[in-house]
Write a protein that holds these residues in place. Structure first.
Motif, mmCIF file in Angstrom:
data_model
loop_
_atom_site.group_PDB
_atom_site.id
_atom_site.type_symbol
_atom_site.label_atom_id
_atom_site.label_comp_id
_atom_site.label_asym_id
_atom_site.label_seq_id
_atom_site.Cartn_x
_atom_site.Cartn_y
_atom_site.Cartn_z
ATOM 1 N N GLY A 197 0.834 -1.445 -0.006
ATOM 2 C CA GLY A 197 0.155 0.091 0.077
ATOM 3 C C GLY A 197 0.806 1.554 -0.265
ATOM 4 N N THR A 198 1.958 1.135 0.127
ATOM 5 C CA THR A 198 3.109 2.252 0.079
ATOM 6 C C THR A 198 3.841 2.286 -0.959
ATOM 7 N N LYS A 199 4.521 3.311 -1.512
ATOM 8 C CA LYS A 199 5.148 3.454 -2.780
ATOM 9 C C LYS A 199 6.553 2.590 -2.765
ATOM 10 N N TYR A 200 7.101 2.573 -1.596
ATOM 11 C CA TYR A 200 8.300 1.642 -1.475
ATOM 12 C C TYR A 200 8.051 0.643 -0.229
ATOM 13 N N PRO A 201 7.351 -0.366 -0.595
ATOM 14 C CA PRO A 201 6.949 -1.299 0.614
ATOM 15 C C PRO A 201 8.297 -1.886 1.057
ATOM 16 N N ASN A 202 9.498 -2.015 0.562
ATOM 17 C CA ASN A 202 10.602 -2.638 1.089
ATOM 18 C C ASN A 202 11.352 -1.852 1.609
ATOM 19 N N ARG A 203 11.079 -0.666 1.919
ATOM 20 C CA ARG A 203 11.907 0.128 2.631
ATOM 21 C C ARG A 203 11.796 0.115 4.090
ATOM 22 N N PRO A 204 12.934 -0.101 4.809
ATOM 23 C CA PRO A 204 12.831 -0.338 6.294
ATOM 24 C C PRO A 204 12.189 0.919 7.131
ATOM 25 N N VAL A 205 11.514 0.542 8.174
ATOM 26 C CA VAL A 205 11.020 1.344 9.121
ATOM 27 C C VAL A 205 11.569 0.843 10.545
ATOM 28 N N ALA A 206 12.689 1.146 10.853
ATOM 29 C CA ALA A 206 13.560 0.441 11.678
ATOM 30 C C ALA A 206 13.504 1.408 12.948
ATOM 31 N N GLU A 207 13.370 0.780 14.161
ATOM 32 C CA GLU A 207 13.244 1.389 15.418
ATOM 33 C C GLU A 207 12.689 2.909 15.475
ATOM 34 N N ALA A 208 13.283 3.959 15.707
ATOM 35 C CA ALA A 208 12.545 5.295 15.973
ATOM 36 C C ALA A 208 11.810 5.597 14.835
ATOM 37 N N CYS A 209 12.224 5.267 13.792
ATOM 38 C CA CYS A 209 11.366 5.699 12.217
ATOM 39 C C CYS A 209 9.810 5.545 12.507
ATOM 40 N N GLY A 210 9.517 4.488 13.035
ATOM 41 C CA GLY A 210 8.034 4.552 13.110
ATOM 42 C C GLY A 210 7.280 4.925 14.356
ATOM 43 N N PHE A 211 7.977 5.757 15.274
ATOM 44 C CA PHE A 211 7.512 6.141 16.522
ATOM 45 C C PHE A 211 7.593 7.601 16.798
ATOM 46 N N LYS A 212 6.814 8.033 17.564
ATOM 47 C CA LYS A 212 6.526 9.497 18.082
ATOM 48 C C LYS A 212 8.079 9.946 18.278
ATOM 49 N N VAL A 213 8.725 10.933 17.937
ATOM 50 C CA VAL A 213 9.903 11.382 18.597
ATOM 51 C C VAL A 213 9.738 12.788 19.114
ATOM 52 N N ASN A 214 9.894 13.130 20.461
ATOM 53 C CA ASN A 214 9.778 14.294 21.051
ATOM 54 C C ASN A 214 10.988 15.283 21.106
ATOM 55 N N LEU A 215 10.967 16.394 20.646
ATOM 56 C CA LEU A 215 11.867 17.569 20.754
ATOM 57 C C LEU A 215 12.626 17.530 22.199
ATOM 58 N N PRO A 216 13.802 18.262 22.387
ATOM 59 C CA PRO A 216 14.529 18.035 23.430
ATOM 60 C C PRO A 216 13.465 19.201 24.427
ATOM 61 N N SER A 217 13.520 19.051 25.860
ATOM 62 C CA SER A 217 12.819 19.800 26.774
ATOM 63 C C SER A 217 13.669 20.954 26.967
ATOM 64 N N GLU A 218 14.934 20.909 26.634
ATOM 65 C CA GLU A 218 15.826 22.057 26.833
ATOM 66 C C GLU A 218 16.673 22.111 25.811
ATOM 67 N N PRO A 219 17.419 23.388 25.436
ATOM 68 C CA PRO A 219 18.367 23.702 24.348
ATOM 69 C C PRO A 219 19.434 22.694 24.507
ATOM 70 N N GLY A 220 19.839 21.900 23.547
ATOM 71 C CA GLY A 220 21.051 21.200 23.481
ATOM 72 C C GLY A 220 20.630 19.703 24.133
ATOM 73 N N GLY A 221 19.463 19.396 24.366
ATOM 74 C CA GLY A 221 19.356 18.139 25.131
ATOM 75 C C GLY A 221 18.744 17.306 23.902
#
Length: 554
Positions: free
Chosen positions: A218-242
């Motif tokens: 169902g995707t254009k590139y079905p064999n492209r890996p979705v490894a680890e953090a790629c498939g999950f929400k990533v929160n921005l640093p809570s403080e500069p440089g974090g």
């Protein structure tokens, strides 16, 4: 009597053993011993059976340390040494250069060592060895080896000596017809919908034959890996440089699967447009799996296999899919379906004997190939792939437990993997001119287990367990049955502190192993064990300049 065993213990538990049988030890006993140590890896000490003490480096010990037990030109099991070799004047025959080095096999060595190695070459006598291509059958005018059930169903390679299938990742059974269910995720819960964290954790489409995560249908590139953090929400640093923090409880499929070029997508992102900065993409997504190259995994490249399948097979993610007529972890063992002209150098025969009663029937016969070789001879076990090929095929990071990968030009890129020496030694053993298929003639028995892969893949997927495996100070873990082996280690500490484990990390604490299993041996015995270097990426410039041979003043 030939009676030494070599056992390598790499720093995080990579353990390799090489057994050296008694002259009249039965083959069944050897097989029994091998079964006891099947969980350890076995390493090749390159060309010679044992490195003697430094008392032997020089002319005094040469005639004793290098002459084979079987000194007869004819070879065979019952021959004895009848004519001692003449004493050699190694100082005269192999003089040192201006740097006090003696060149052996193209590399300069310390003079005493170089002379000793060169002296060995000068007096070792060749013997004739009968190599058997086992249990070859004539059936329907097709010459082959011992057959396997359903020809392994196209999902494995037939070991024609044993008549056993070596199944690819995700398949099992005598005929490789059983499909395994290797989940990417641990069982989920209300708090952790995707289960607890593991390298293979997947919010997209899980390939359950390898426990790897991909974009999927169902995707254009079905064999492209979705490894680890790629498939999950990533929160921005809570403080500069974090650091950014990944929330493993929340999938990010709205972005990963999006077709909206203004959102940070992945599975439908066109590489050309992305490289031209015309579309956004999620930066946490990358190309971790072997066989793919480019920021968007758009370039197929060679995977890393053992000896790259010796030119007789296709490397499928780390597992050699051998051509018809070949088998073995690196496709280096021929059957009579293969052309003799293509046989490896270590097996090219001086003479082939075909039985007089060979007919086009289903009867089993042996094809006897007589090869002239120099001792020591090494028999390499073709173990089930759980101990080698499957560990390579299923790895989640292309750099794990290998000493090389391949770039977009299929050029070799050497890695800095600490345990790469295990792969290098295994490959050199399989291609060694001292390798034999006749276990009755062998001086050594090599039982190859790529346990460095087990260590580096400890958290790869739910189906991999590390509960009973050693980490640091691997030789300390050696079962008492194999401690008489020669241990090849990356360090050789004999300090009193090594009478007990000194680590606070539970996985490294070998004190917990019962004395019934481990015995009371030390971690290193300088009377029998050797220290060898860990893997270091080859430096072509240093090799060409021969810097090690240059004199350096204080």
């Amino acid at each position: 009597v030939r009676g030494l065993t070599f056992y390598l213990s790499e720093e995080e538990g990579c353990e390799i053993m090489l057994s050296f049988q008694k002259w009249r030890c039965s083959w069944s006993l050897v097989a029994a011993i091998a079964s006891i140590v099947a969980f350890v890896s076995v390493v090749h000490l390159f060309l010679f059976p044992v490195v003697p003490s430094f008392d032997y480096f020089g002319t005094r010990g040469v005639q004793h340390s290098c002459v084979p037990i079987n000194g007869s030109i004819e070879g065979g099991r019952d021959n004895v040494l009848r004519n001692p070799q003449p004493l050699l004047d190694l100082d005269t025959q192999f003089p040192a250069d201006s740097h006090e080095a003696v060149v052996y096999h193209g590399a300069p060595w310390k003079a005493d060592i170089g002379r000793w190695l060169s002296g060995c070459d000068s007096i070792v006598t060749a013997v004739n060895v009968s190599e058997y291509v086992h249990n070859l059958s004539f059936f329907h005018q097709k010459i082959g080896g011992k057959s396997c059930k359903n020809d392994c169903s196209g999902q494995g390679i037939c070991n024609r000596e044993l008549g056993q299938c070596r199944c690819f990742h995700g398949f099992s059974g005598k005929g490789c017809s059983e499909r395994l269910q290797l989940n990417c995720n641990y069982p989920g819960s209300k708090e952790e919908p995707y289960g607890r964290w593991v390298v293979s954790i997947c919010s997209a489409s899980c390939d359950t034959t390898r426990a790897m995560c991909f974009c999927g249908e169902g995707t254009k590139y079905p064999n492209r890996p979705v490894a680890e953090a790629c498939g999950f929400k990533v929160n921005l640093p809570s403080e500069p440089g974090g650091p950014k923090l990944t929330d493993w409880t929340k999938a990010d499929l709205d972005n990963v699967l999006t077709t909206n070029s203004s959102k940070s997508g992945w599975c439908n992102v066109d590489p050309v447009e992305a490289y031209a900065s015309k579309v956004k993409f999620k930066e946490e997504c990358d190309c971790k799996y072997d066989g793919l190259w480019g920021q968007f995994c758009e370039v197929p490249v060679s995977c890393t296999c053992i000896n790259q399948c010796s030119g007789h097979g296709l490397c499928r993610g780390g597992f050699c899919q051998c051509e018809n007529g070949w088998y073995g972890a690196d496709c280096s063992i021929p059957s009579v379906l293969s052309s003799i002209r293509e046989w490896p150098r270590w097996l090219r025969p001086a003479q082939i004997n075909v039985p007089d009663n060979a007919e086009v029937t289903a009867n089993l016969v042996n094809l006897n190939a007589v090869v002239e070789k120099k001792r020591p001879l090494v028999y390499v076990y073709d173990l089930p792939p759980e101990f080698n090929s499957l560990l390579l095929e299923g790895r989640h990071f292309k750099f794990e437990c290998v000493n090389r990968i391949y770039d977009d030009r299929n050029a070799t890129l050497w890695t800095e993997q600490l345990y790469g020496s295990q792969m290098a030694l295994y490959e050199s053993m399989l291609a060694s001119p001292y390798r034999t298929l006749d276990g009755e003639e062998a001086d050594y028995f090599f039982v190859p287990v790529l346990d460095s892969c087990i260590i580096t893949r400890a958290d790869d997927a739910p189906h991999i367990s590390m509960q009973s495996f050693s980490w640091d100070e691997g030789a300390c873990y050696a079962p008492k049955e194999i401690w008489k082996s020669m241990m090849l280690v990356h360090w050789g500490n004999t300090n009193s502190k090594h009478n007990h484990s000194t680590t606070a990390y539970w996985a490294d604490n070998w004190d917990r192993i019962s004395s019934e299993r481990r015995g009371k041996h030390p971690c290193f015995d300088p009377d029998k064990d050797l220290v060898i270097p860990a893997w270091k990426r080859p430096d072509i410039n240093s090799l060409s300049l021969k810097l090690w041979a240059r004199y350096v003043s204080d």
